[in-house]
Every structure is written in C-alpha cells, then in structure tokens.
Enzyme design. Structure first.
Site, PDB file in Angstrom:
ATOM      1  N   HIS A 256     -13.050   4.286  -0.899  1.00  0.00           N
ATOM      2  CA  HIS A 256     -13.343   3.120  -1.730  1.00  0.00           C
ATOM      3  C   HIS A 256     -14.847   2.833  -1.743  1.00  0.00           C
ATOM      4  O   HIS A 256     -15.433   2.570  -2.801  1.00  0.00           O
ATOM      5  CB  HIS A 256     -12.580   1.906  -1.209  1.00  0.00           C
ATOM      6  CG  HIS A 256     -11.177   1.809  -1.717  1.00  0.00           C
ATOM      7  ND1 HIS A 256     -10.151   2.593  -1.228  1.00  0.00           N
ATOM      8  CD2 HIS A 256     -10.619   1.031  -2.690  1.00  0.00           C
ATOM      9  CE1 HIS A 256      -9.025   2.296  -1.862  1.00  0.00           C
ATOM     10  NE2 HIS A 256      -9.282   1.354  -2.748  1.00  0.00           N
TER      11      HIS A 256
ATOM     12  N   ASN B 281       0.648   3.088  -5.243  1.00  0.00           N
ATOM     13  CA  ASN B 281       0.002   4.341  -5.631  1.00  0.00           C
ATOM     14  C   ASN B 281       0.723   5.479  -4.914  1.00  0.00           C
ATOM     15  O   ASN B 281       0.318   5.926  -3.838  1.00  0.00           O
ATOM     16  CB  ASN B 281      -1.482   4.308  -5.259  1.00  0.00           C
ATOM     17  CG  ASN B 281      -2.264   5.467  -5.861  1.00  0.00           C
ATOM     18  OD1 ASN B 281      -1.700   6.477  -6.259  1.00  0.00           O
ATOM     19  ND2 ASN B 281      -3.575   5.330  -5.925  1.00  0.00           N
ATOM     20  N   ILE B 282       1.815   5.941  -5.498  1.00  0.00           N
ATOM     21  CA  ILE B 282       2.669   6.928  -4.844  1.00  0.00           C
ATOM     22  C   ILE B 282       1.973   8.283  -4.663  1.00  0.00           C
ATOM     23  O   ILE B 282       2.128   8.914  -3.612  1.00  0.00           O
ATOM     24  CB  ILE B 282       3.986   7.079  -5.622  1.00  0.00           C
ATOM     25  CG1 ILE B 282       4.768   5.764  -5.575  1.00  0.00           C
ATOM     26  CG2 ILE B 282       4.832   8.209  -5.044  1.00  0.00           C
ATOM     27  CD1 ILE B 282       5.152   5.320  -4.190  1.00  0.00           C
ATOM     28  N   PRO B 283       1.201   8.818  -5.629  1.00  0.00           N
ATOM     29  CA  PRO B 283       0.543  10.108  -5.380  1.00  0.00           C
ATOM     30  C   PRO B 283      -0.374  10.101  -4.160  1.00  0.00           C
ATOM     31  O   PRO B 283      -0.344  11.032  -3.349  1.00  0.00           O
ATOM     32  CB  PRO B 283      -0.245  10.351  -6.680  1.00  0.00           C
ATOM     33  CG  PRO B 283       0.518   9.616  -7.719  1.00  0.00           C
ATOM     34  CD  PRO B 283       1.027   8.384  -7.035  1.00  0.00           C
ATOM     35  N   VAL B 284      -1.186   9.048  -4.004  1.00  0.00           N
ATOM     36  CA  VAL B 284      -2.065   8.974  -2.828  1.00  0.00           C
ATOM     37  C   VAL B 284      -1.251   8.763  -1.557  1.00  0.00           C
ATOM     38  O   VAL B 284      -1.551   9.346  -0.510  1.00  0.00           O
ATOM     39  CB  VAL B 284      -3.100   7.841  -3.019  1.00  0.00           C
ATOM     40  CG1 VAL B 284      -3.885   7.604  -1.736  1.00  0.00           C
ATOM     41  CG2 VAL B 284      -4.051   8.193  -4.153  1.00  0.00           C
TER      42      VAL B 284
ATOM     43  N   TRP C  62       0.816  -1.215   0.000  1.00  0.00           N
ATOM     44  CA  TRP C  62       0.000   0.000   0.000  1.00  0.00           C
ATOM     45  C   TRP C  62       0.846   1.260   0.000  1.00  0.00           C
ATOM     46  O   TRP C  62       0.371   2.332  -0.377  1.00  0.00           O
ATOM     47  CB  TRP C  62      -0.929  -0.002   1.208  1.00  0.00           C
ATOM     48  CG  TRP C  62      -2.024  -1.011   1.087  1.00  0.00           C
ATOM     49  CD1 TRP C  62      -2.180  -2.157   1.801  1.00  0.00           C
ATOM     50  CD2 TRP C  62      -3.130  -0.961   0.172  1.00  0.00           C
ATOM     51  NE1 TRP C  62      -3.298  -2.837   1.384  1.00  0.00           N
ATOM     52  CE2 TRP C  62      -3.908  -2.120   0.395  1.00  0.00           C
ATOM     53  CE3 TRP C  62      -3.536  -0.064  -0.806  1.00  0.00           C
ATOM     54  CZ2 TRP C  62      -5.058  -2.399  -0.328  1.00  0.00           C
ATOM     55  CZ3 TRP C  62      -4.683  -0.344  -1.532  1.00  0.00           C
ATOM     56  CH2 TRP C  62      -5.435  -1.493  -1.288  1.00  0.00           C
TER      57      TRP C  62
END
Length: 504
Positions: free
Chosen positions: A433, A396-399, A392
C-alpha cells in the site's frame, strides 16, 4: 243303515283331522302374529329411542354452538396476547425493507442537496482534457506505457528459467537465485524509473507500479507451482517403475485436454495466466463453455459509464473539498479539520464503492468472460463483515488466495504461530500500500503503512468486544472515516511539498 253306519266313522275321522289341522293353523298363525307384534313393538321402540337420541344430540349440538358463540364473544372482547415488539432483539421479525428504502431515499436526497450546493458554488468543473494531463505531461512522451511494455522482458525471463529447470540444466538452488533476482528487479526497476524520470505523473506512476506489482505476485506463484510440480514428478519417478509424464502442449488438442508438467511451459500458457483475473497459477484453470456476448457488453457498458462517473465526481466533488481543507490543516484548526474530514468522508466513500464495483465486478468479469475464465468469485459478502478480519478476507479474493497459498500457509509450515503469520500478511499488505502511494507521489510519509498496521489492534478490539450489528457498524465506520483521513494527510503533505519546491 249298514252303509250309513259305515260312513259315519269315516266322516268323524275326517272332521277330527280337519279340526286338528285348523287348530294347528290357528295356533301357528297366533304364534306368527305374536312374533310380528313383538317385531313391531321392537321397531317402534327403536324408532322412539332414535328420536330420543336425535333430540338429545340436537340439544347437545345447540348447547355446543351456544358455548362456541359465547367463546367468540369472549375472543372479541379479548385483544391482547404475549408478544415482543418488532424492533426488539428478541423478536423474530426481520423484514426491514421499508426502512432500507427510506435510508436509500434519504441518502439520495441529502447527496442531491450537496451536489446542487456544489454546482451553485463552484459551477461545472468537469474537464476531460485535465484528466488526460494526469496521465501524461508531454503528448509525445509515455514513460508509464513504456514501463508496462518493458515488463515483457521479465515474463520471458521467468519462462526461460522454468524451461531450464524442467530440463535439469539448472539446479534448484541456481533457479531460485535467478527467480529471486528477476522478482527483485520487477519490484525495484519501475520504482527507480518513477523516482528519477520527471515526466512520470503520479497517476501514470500508480498505473505502472500497480501493473508491476500484479506481475510480481503472478510470477512468484508461477515459480512456486512449477517447483511443486517438479517435486511431485521426482516422487513419482522414485516410487513408480515408469514416469507418467504428460506430452508437450503442442501435441494436445481440444480445450478439455488436461495439461501436465512440463507441457505447461509455453508462451501461450504463461501469457494466458498473465492476463487472467487471478494471482494464483494453475496448470489447468476452470474454463467456461463459451463467451456470452450479452454479458460481455453489459460489463463493458458498466466500465465505460462508471469511469466517466468516477472522473466527473472526483473533479466536481472531491477536489473542491480537498482544496478547501488545506488552510485548516496548515493552521491546525482541529474543529475545522474535523468538519472537512466529515465533508470528505461521504464523497470519498461513495467513490470507493463505485471503484469496487467497477474493478471487482465489471472489469474482472469482463476480462474473465473474454478469456473464458471460469472462477468468477472475485469478492464475497464483505458488506456483512462483523469483524475486521472477515472484511480483509472477503473483499479482495484474488489477493486473499495468494496470501494464503504463498505466504500464510508456508509460514505456518515453517513453525510460525497463527498470530505471527497473520501479522506478517498485514505487514506485506502495508508495504505494498505504501509502495503504490509514496513512490508515485515521490514522498514517504508512511500514512498508508500505519493505516494498514493499525488494522491489527482494530481487528483485536472489534473481535473481542463487539458482536453482530455492532461489529458490522465498527467495520463500516473504519472504512468511512479511515480512508478520507489518509487522503487528507497525503494531499496536505503533497501540497506543502510542491509549494516548498516552487518557493525554492
């Protein structure tokens, strides 16, 4: 007579002298010959010694060669040494390229068989017109597109609020209330429209809500960074004799010029951030020197090709399996439900991998290249994850950057523990989500929420009891099995809900 008597003593003296010289010469010659003889004997003896040493060296060399040949014979006779098996963990062998190629070939062959079986059973199900119907019900009504256009109002409201705060027209407390109200409307307004307007399709609703969610996170970061700039400016004013404030953005020329607060509060700067492939705001983003047309065209081709492939595989492969799974779910046939789940796992996971490449590599790199955005680290090596937490943090590096910068670290700064802060991050992710699934489907089942919250105990179990390849296998199994399970649950509930409404 007298003369002869006089000559005789002189002759005798000459003879005596000559004999003396001769004897001396003979003696010297005898001495020289003795020394020469001695030198000759010494030379001959040294030659003999050299010959003897040479013969001895030759004998020792021949013995060494014989011994070496004997050792070679013993080496030929011996074929074992202490070593480990290649597949054992203690072996240093790491080249499994052939096994990897075998896995790829087996995967291609097995999926080709499934695809051929699907074609023989269902025929060709790909229909582009049906794809368009997923976005709009009425060709003249585009409610999701209208929602996206309306989002510009909230962008301009955030910019106006920040300009008033920079001038001192609004206090920090009032500015925080205005920003909070603006962000609350961004979160609730599209959800209300999707729930109340029947013409919004589920796919269109996901698109509109996803756009508003990204805008919410971006404007929250925009608010925080500008507030930090005001705090730094106030500290400089108090500690320095004069303020080193920057000129406004209109007076700055060149792409390499650095912008300082409040010179960043322009429409151009804000909209660049809105379209940039990042969620974290900065006054000066890293910029690439130029747009590479070859790189841009490759990413565009990948986007178009993968879009068609995703749609085609979904229609041809996923939908028939989901439709055939409704009867076992209604009858609660556990064995057939498990069989359908495993059948759905392969195409679902394949489509998820394709979507990851399409979005995080092709699409985000295309946007970044078009805007000359320099930071291209949109993902890391999540496929090597040995823990759930590592996955995790890297897929998804931006989030992940946004959560660390604007949520996790502020909670730590307020005195919360790491465990509580991490649980809060997972709770926030679980909320969004569920928000992006339940609202477009117009039903609330909390499957996505529970799936995300289940990552906490799963992360603890994998991190505590599994290491290395076993941990990586556990992460892959959770991805391959968990997603199709949630898909089946939502599809089943949506199918039941639609049938009930038709009956009513």
């Amino acid at each position: 007579m007298g003369d002869s008597g006089a000559v005789r003593p002189a002759a005798l003296r000459r003879r005596a002298t000559f004999s003396a010289i001769r004897s001396q010469t003979l003696q010297s010659s005898s001495v020289g010959s003795t020394e020469a003889f001695r030198d000759a004997v010494t030379a001959s003896s040294s030659r003999e010694l050299n010959k003897l040493n040479g013969s001895h060296t030759t004998l020792s060399r021949s013995k060494h060669e014989k011994r070496k040949r004997g050792n070679d014979h013993s080496g030929r006779l011996s074929c074992h040494q202490q070593q480990e098996s290649l597949l054992s963990s203690s072996s240093s062998f790491s080249n499994y390229r052939g096994i990897l190629n075998w896995c790829v070939i087996m995967l291609v062959l097995s999926n080709a068989r499934l695809f051929l079986e699907n074609l023989l059973k269902y025929g060709i199900l790909v229909d582009p017109i049906q794809v368009l119907a997923l976005f709009v019900k009425d060709p003249y009504s585009w409610p999701a597109g209208c929602l996206v256009i309306v989002s510009n109002v909230f962008i301009l409201a955030a910019l106006y609020t920040e300009r008033q705060l920079s001038k001192g027209s609004l206090s920090e407390h009032v500015g925080l209330l205005v920003h909070s109200f603006n962000l609350s409307i961004i979160l609730s307004f599209p959800a209300v429209v999707v729930l109340l307007v029947p013409s919004v399709t589920p796919v269109g609703g996901v698109f509109a809500l996803g756009t508003y969610t990204i805008l919410l996170l971006k404007l929250y970061s925009y608010k925080d960074v500008n507030r930090w700039c005001r705090e730094l400016s106030s500290i400089k004013v108090k500690t320095l004799s004069r303020s080193y404030s920057c000129p406004s953005a209109q007076h700055m020329t060149g792409d390499d010029q650095k912008v300082c607060y409040p010179g960043n509060l322009t429409i151009r700067d804000l909209y660049y951030f809105v379209f940039a492939p990042t969620l974290c705001y900065e006054l000066n983003f890293p910029r690439s020197p130029k747009i590479r047309m070859s790189f841009l065209l490759r990413r565009l081709f990948e986007m178009l090709f993968l879009t068609q492939l995703l749609v085609g595989l979904t229609q041809q492969w996923m939908i028939p399996i989901i439709q055939s799974s409704m009867k076992p779910l209604e009858d609660m046939d556990l064995s057939r439900m498990m069989e359908r789940l495993l059948r759905l796992a392969v195409p679902n996971h394949l489509l998820w991998l394709m979507f990851f490449y399409w979005f995080f590599h092709s699409s985000l790199n295309f946007i970044a290249e078009l805007l000359r955005f320099g930071d291209r680290q949109f993902y890391k090596d999540w496929w090597n994850s040995e823990t759930v937490t590592y996955f995790w943090q890297n897929w998804n590096i931006p989030v992940h950057k946004w959560c660390l910068r604007h949520f996790y670290y502020p909670l730590l700064g307020k005195g919360f523990s790491k465990m509580v802060s991490q649980s809060a991050v997972f709770f926030l992710s679980a909320f969004f989500h569920e928000y992006l699934v339940s609202v477009p489907l117009r039903m609330f089942r909390l499957w996505a929420f529970m799936g995300m919250m289940a990552q906490l105990p799963l992360a603890w179990l994998v991190g505590r009891f599994l290491r290395g390849n076993y941990g990586n296998a556990a992460v892959w199994i959770s991805l391959i099995i968990g997603q199709p399970f949630a898909v089946l649950m939502y599809v089943h509930d949506y199918y039941v809900l639609q049938n009930r409404q038709e009956i009513d």
